[in-house]
Scaffold this motif. Sequence first.
Motif, mmCIF file in Angstrom:
data_model
loop_
_atom_site.group_PDB
_atom_site.id
_atom_site.type_symbol
_atom_site.label_atom_id
_atom_site.label_comp_id
_atom_site.label_asym_id
_atom_site.label_seq_id
_atom_site.Cartn_x
_atom_site.Cartn_y
_atom_site.Cartn_z
ATOM 1 N N PHE A 29 -3.798 -12.545 10.311
ATOM 2 C CA PHE A 29 -3.285 -12.353 11.634
ATOM 3 C C PHE A 29 -4.345 -12.679 12.482
ATOM 4 O O PHE A 29 -4.043 -12.913 13.642
ATOM 5 N N PHE A 30 -5.579 -12.410 12.207
ATOM 6 C CA PHE A 30 -6.616 -12.294 12.988
ATOM 7 C C PHE A 30 -7.831 -13.428 12.726
ATOM 8 O O PHE A 30 -8.496 -13.802 13.559
ATOM 9 N N ASN A 39 -16.996 -9.937 0.500
ATOM 10 C CA ASN A 39 -18.363 -9.916 0.379
ATOM 11 C C ASN A 39 -18.251 -9.814 -1.329
ATOM 12 O O ASN A 39 -19.289 -10.663 -1.750
ATOM 13 N N VAL A 40 -17.233 -9.467 -2.168
ATOM 14 C CA VAL A 40 -17.480 -9.681 -3.480
ATOM 15 C C VAL A 40 -16.822 -10.773 -3.995
ATOM 16 O O VAL A 40 -17.250 -11.411 -5.030
ATOM 17 N N VAL A 41 -15.467 -11.323 -3.526
ATOM 18 C CA VAL A 41 -14.620 -12.284 -3.903
ATOM 19 C C VAL A 41 -14.271 -13.230 -2.770
ATOM 20 O O VAL A 41 -13.969 -12.584 -1.502
ATOM 21 N N ASP A 42 -14.180 -14.464 -2.954
ATOM 22 C CA ASP A 42 -13.746 -15.184 -1.988
ATOM 23 C C ASP A 42 -12.061 -15.645 -2.345
ATOM 24 O O ASP A 42 -12.111 -16.608 -3.390
ATOM 25 N N LEU A 43 -11.016 -15.160 -1.996
ATOM 26 C CA LEU A 43 -9.849 -15.412 -2.465
ATOM 27 C C LEU A 43 -9.123 -15.930 -1.136
ATOM 28 O O LEU A 43 -9.181 -15.734 -0.060
ATOM 29 N N PRO A 44 -7.794 -16.605 -1.578
ATOM 30 C CA PRO A 44 -6.967 -16.906 -0.439
ATOM 31 C C PRO A 44 -6.269 -15.629 0.118
ATOM 32 O O PRO A 44 -6.183 -14.796 -0.605
ATOM 33 N N SER A 45 -5.734 -16.106 1.167
ATOM 34 C CA SER A 45 -4.805 -14.627 1.830
ATOM 35 C C SER A 45 -3.919 -14.015 1.143
ATOM 36 O O SER A 45 -3.778 -12.977 0.926
ATOM 37 N N THR A 46 -3.104 -14.795 0.246
ATOM 38 C CA THR A 46 -2.088 -14.492 -0.287
ATOM 39 C C THR A 46 -2.476 -13.699 -1.791
ATOM 40 O O THR A 46 -1.820 -12.671 -2.188
ATOM 41 N N ALA A 47 -3.727 -13.933 -2.146
ATOM 42 C CA ALA A 47 -4.275 -13.301 -3.386
ATOM 43 C C ALA A 47 -4.740 -11.937 -3.019
ATOM 44 O O ALA A 47 -4.411 -11.150 -4.086
#
Length: 75
Positions: A29-30, A39-47
């Motif tokens: 939303f933002f 900072n720990v993992v880079d995931l897509p929003s739905t994950a």
Amino acid sequence: MRTTIGYTVESIGYVVGAQGLVSFVSRTFFGTEWGWLHNVVDLPSTAYLGIVVVGLALIVGGVKTRKAPERQEAA
């Protein structure tokens, strides 16, 4: 001992679930990154919704462990 483990698992579940929810809402939303999970993992929003489900599972598991009746040892 079960009570202590139940509270610990439940507490971890609250933190994990909250971080997953905050990360999902902030990205969806933002368009920003809130919390520390990014900072720990880079995931897509739905994950991040999966992270929320893991948090809820930990909460339910902690409550069930905490409320489980103690076994009586047969003498």
